[in-house]
Design a protein around this motif. Structure first.
Motif, short mmCIF file in Angstrom:
data_model
loop_
_atom_site.label_atom_id
_atom_site.label_comp_id
_atom_site.label_asym_id
_atom_site.label_seq_id
_atom_site.Cartn_x
_atom_site.Cartn_y
_atom_site.Cartn_z
N ALA A 1 -3.24 -6.36 5.84
CA ALA A 1 -4.39 -5.62 5.31
C ALA A 1 -4.91 -4.57 6.30
O ALA A 1 -5.20 -3.43 5.90
N PRO A 2 -5.01 -4.90 7.60
CA PRO A 2 -5.49 -3.86 8.53
C PRO A 2 -4.58 -2.63 8.58
O PRO A 2 -5.06 -1.51 8.72
N LEU A 3 -3.28 -2.86 8.44
CA LEU A 3 -2.35 -1.71 8.45
C LEU A 3 -2.65 -0.80 7.27
O LEU A 3 -2.65 0.43 7.39
N LEU A 4 -2.93 -1.42 6.13
CA LEU A 4 -3.21 -0.63 4.93
C LEU A 4 -4.54 0.10 5.04
O LEU A 4 -4.77 1.10 4.35
N ALA A 5 -5.41 -0.42 5.89
CA ALA A 5 -6.69 0.25 6.10
C ALA A 5 -6.56 1.33 7.18
O ALA A 5 -7.56 1.93 7.60
N GLY A 6 -5.34 1.52 7.65
CA GLY A 6 -5.09 2.58 8.64
C GLY A 6 -5.45 2.19 10.06
O GLY A 6 -5.49 3.03 10.95
N GLN A 7 -5.69 0.90 10.29
CA GLN A 7 -6.04 0.48 11.65
C GLN A 7 -4.81 0.38 12.54
O GLN A 7 -3.73 0.01 12.08
N GLY B 1 -1.52 3.19 -5.02
CA GLY B 1 -1.71 2.30 -3.87
C GLY B 1 -0.69 2.60 -2.80
O GLY B 1 -0.54 3.75 -2.38
N ALA B 2 0.05 1.57 -2.40
CA ALA B 2 1.00 1.74 -1.30
C ALA B 2 2.41 1.34 -1.70
O ALA B 2 2.61 0.44 -2.51
N ILE B 3 3.37 2.00 -1.08
CA ILE B 3 4.77 1.59 -1.19
C ILE B 3 5.22 1.20 0.22
O ILE B 3 4.95 1.91 1.18
N PHE B 4 5.87 0.05 0.31
CA PHE B 4 6.35 -0.44 1.60
C PHE B 4 7.83 -0.10 1.72
O PHE B 4 8.62 -0.48 0.86
N THR B 5 8.17 0.59 2.79
CA THR B 5 9.57 0.98 2.93
C THR B 5 10.36 0.03 3.84
O THR B 5 11.57 0.13 3.94
N GLY C 1 -1.09 6.69 -2.67
CA GLY C 1 0.01 7.42 -2.03
C GLY C 1 0.36 6.95 -0.63
O GLY C 1 1.12 7.60 0.08
N THR C 2 -0.18 5.81 -0.22
CA THR C 2 0.14 5.29 1.12
C THR C 2 1.63 4.90 1.21
O THR C 2 2.15 4.24 0.31
N VAL C 3 2.26 5.35 2.30
CA VAL C 3 3.64 4.91 2.56
C VAL C 3 3.58 4.04 3.81
O VAL C 3 3.29 4.52 4.90
N GLU C 4 3.80 2.76 3.63
CA GLU C 4 3.65 1.81 4.74
C GLU C 4 5.02 1.48 5.32
O GLU C 4 5.88 0.95 4.63
N LYS C 5 5.18 1.84 6.62
CA LYS C 5 6.53 1.73 7.19
C LYS C 5 6.70 0.56 8.16
O LYS C 5 7.80 0.34 8.66
N HIS C 6 5.62 -0.15 8.44
CA HIS C 6 5.77 -1.27 9.39
C HIS C 6 6.72 -2.33 8.83
O HIS C 6 6.90 -2.44 7.62
N TYR D 1 -4.89 -1.56 -4.52
CA TYR D 1 -6.23 -2.16 -4.41
C TYR D 1 -7.21 -0.99 -4.23
O TYR D 1 -7.49 -0.57 -3.10
N PRO D 2 -7.70 -0.46 -5.34
CA PRO D 2 -8.54 0.75 -5.26
C PRO D 2 -9.71 0.57 -4.28
O PRO D 2 -10.34 -0.49 -4.24
N GLY D 3 -9.93 1.58 -3.50
CA GLY D 3 -11.02 1.53 -2.54
C GLY D 3 -10.62 0.90 -1.22
O GLY D 3 -11.31 1.04 -0.21
#
Ligand code: SGN
Ligand code: CA
Length: 514
Positions: A413-419, A58-62, A379-384, A372-374
């Motif tokens: 959630a929108p950030l994780l969807a790449g929006q 999934g994602a890791i938040f930095t 491997g998402t790295v979320e930096k916000h 959250y599969p799908g």
């Protein structure tokens, strides 16, 4: 007639398929888990394959931060999606107003089965849960007491992290499978005094940990930091914290330390005590042989602290593995959101400290990994810049439930969807628990991607400004530096804007913590 009946049946089926598509939600939260001790963030201290698995899949938040680095306030922020000044839980001494709207209540109203398992710490009876089982106050590591929904208290044989996980697995096993579920799985570990499970004694024994660069900080130019009572040197006890329970009279540590240690130690059954004594006898001998003083004592204490703290984390990680396996084995992995976080960060020797409370990086930072599969790309790295304030609106959005406008957090959630959506450029923080244990002065402030501005107030009036790029360890307060004048002025305006936005108008003497 027949056709319309068929159509009606079809609609019902479609509805139930859609309803079942609502994701299950598991929020796993520990107490005082520093992200420095998760291998996905920092591989040098410990290997945490199960927490890492959530991040990898999934994602890791930095840049995930709390709003108020202390237990009950963080829990209340997570439940309500509101800052402490609005939800009322400004420090640990308050009883949570459980009549408030929380995200579990909203999920429940939308057809979810909700559950809370483990540490609660909010004093009032949990509301908004179909099932709950908690521990009194901080709970105990060994043979802990659990509070059942009928108010009865049961002492259960075993180790807290394993037992809390047992209850969580049992809940999932017996839940109403016709509905989605949301479970808050809240561990006691690795809270002070870091008592490991006997089965983890073989981990980390005698390992040498590289001390943080700031272990011997002298707090120049930082008045509040100099006045705390959470230093490894002066405030970490040999007996209570480091388990040097030796009755020869050589180790003098004060009554508080002995009394509190014995209170916990006496909960152990004979087999646990035997394993415990066997483990710590050589450690006690090592101390008595060296009798370290000054810097050598701090260094010795740091190593001991890390051994037990990391053993507690190891057990947490192993138990997270059990939860993830349950999801795999029951085909729940695909449709379940799994979050791992901690109520706040923690000092692992940075600035010479243990504990939290300060707005400095180590305690401000919360670990956050989410799967959250799908919906979240592996491997998402979320930096916000996100905060615990955002969890409620985020989970509500994933569940298809509107967040009330009063909630102050934003769904990420929108950030994780790449929006590409407009997002905050600063987070707001306010710590109130003073005068109190550990003596960290009240303060509030903001952090942007690069800077941090803090105002310590109450019986002190001091401002600090850090340039996190040039000074990641926050050792050099540049508030009065002429070269930072323009930045300082810009940050002060931003701070005032956020104070107003979050309705933080609590006067200095609002309420004394204890
Ligand atoms: C206890 C701990 C403190 C800790 C607070 C708050 N002392 O009082 O070290 O800061 O909890 O922690 S202990 O002797 O009881 O271990 S919190 O995470 O629950 O807010
Ligand atoms: Ca905590």
């Amino acid at each position: 007639m027949k056709n319309s009946l068929l159509f009606f049946v079809f609609l019902l089926m479609a509805h139930s398929v859609k309803a079942q598509k609502k994701p299950n939600i598991i929020v796993i939260m520990t107490d005082d888990h520093a992200l420095q001790s998760i291998s996905a963030y920092n591989p040098s201290l410990i290997h945490t394959p199960n927490i890492d698995r959530i991040a990898i899949e999934g994602a890791i938040f930095t840049n995930s931060f709390c709003t108020n680095s202390i237990c009950a306030p963080s829990r209340a922020v997570i439940l309500t999606g509101k800052h402490s000044n609005v939800n009322g839980q400004i420090h640990n001494g308050i009883t949570f107003d459980s009549s408030q709207v929380t995200f579990p209540k909203l999920l429940q109203a939308a057809g979810y089965q909700t559950a809370l398992v483990g540490k609660w710490h909010l004093k009032s009876t949990p509301t908004g849960f179909n099932y709950w089982i908690t521990m009194p106050d901080q709970g105990h590591y060994y043979n802990p007491d659990f509070i059942h929904m009928d108010g009865s208290i049961e002492r259960v044989e075993g180790y807290a992290t394993n037992l809390i996980t047992d209850y969580a697995l049992r809940y999932m096993e017996h839940r109403d499978t016709s509905k989605p579920f949301c479970m808050l799985l809240y561990h006691k570990a690795p809270h002070r005094n870091w008592m490991p499970d006997t089965s983890n004694f073989n981990d980390f024994r005698g390992r040498k940990f590289k001390a943080p660069a700031t272990l011997f900080d002298s707090y120049e130019n930082r008045t509040a930091a100099a006045q705390q009572e959470m230093s490894i040197e002066k405030d970490m006890y040999l007996v209570y914290d480091l388990k040097l329970y030796d009755t020869s009279g050589i180790i003098q540590d004060g009554k508080w330390s002995w009394t509190n240690f014995i209170h916990d130690y006496d909960r152990l059954n004979p087999a646990q005590k035997a394993a415990w004594d066997k483990e710590y006898a050589p450690v006690i001998e090592d101390y008595k042989q060296k009798l370290p003083t000054g810097k050598a004592l701090v260094a010795w204490k740091y190593q001991r602290y890390m051994e037990d703290y990391l053993r507690c984390i190891k057990s947490v990680d192993q138990n997270i593995g059990r939860v993830l396996k349950y999801l795999d084995d029951h085909h729940l992995t695909e449709n379940t959101i799994v979050i791992y976080t901690s109520d706040q960060g923690m000092y692992l020797g940075e600035h010479g400290w243990f504990d939290k409370r300060f707005m400095y990086e180590e305690s401000l930072h919360m670990p956050l990994v989410m799967r959250y599969p799908g919906h979240i790309k592996p491997g998402t790295v979320e930096k916000h810049l996100v905060q615990n304030l955002d969890y409620a609106p985020t989970l509500l959005q994933y569940a298809g439930v509107s967040a009330p406008v009063e909630m102050q957090g934003e769904s990420f959630a929108p950030l994780l969807a790449g929006q590409q959506i407009p997002w905050r450029d600063a987070i707001y923080y306010h710590y109130y628990e003073y005068p109190a244990f550990h003596s960290v002065k009240r303060h509030y402030g903001i952090r942007t991607n690069r800077y941090k501005l803090i105002h310590f107030y109450n019986d002190i009036d001091s401002w600090e400004l850090y340039d996190l790029i040039k000074d990641p360890h926050e050792m050099k307060n540049v508030y009065n530096a002429t070269s930072y004048k323009a930045i300082r002025e810009e940050l002060i305006i931003k701070l005032e804007t956020l104070k107003t936005k979050y309705k933080d108008t609590i006067p200095d003497n609002f309420v004394r913590p204890f």
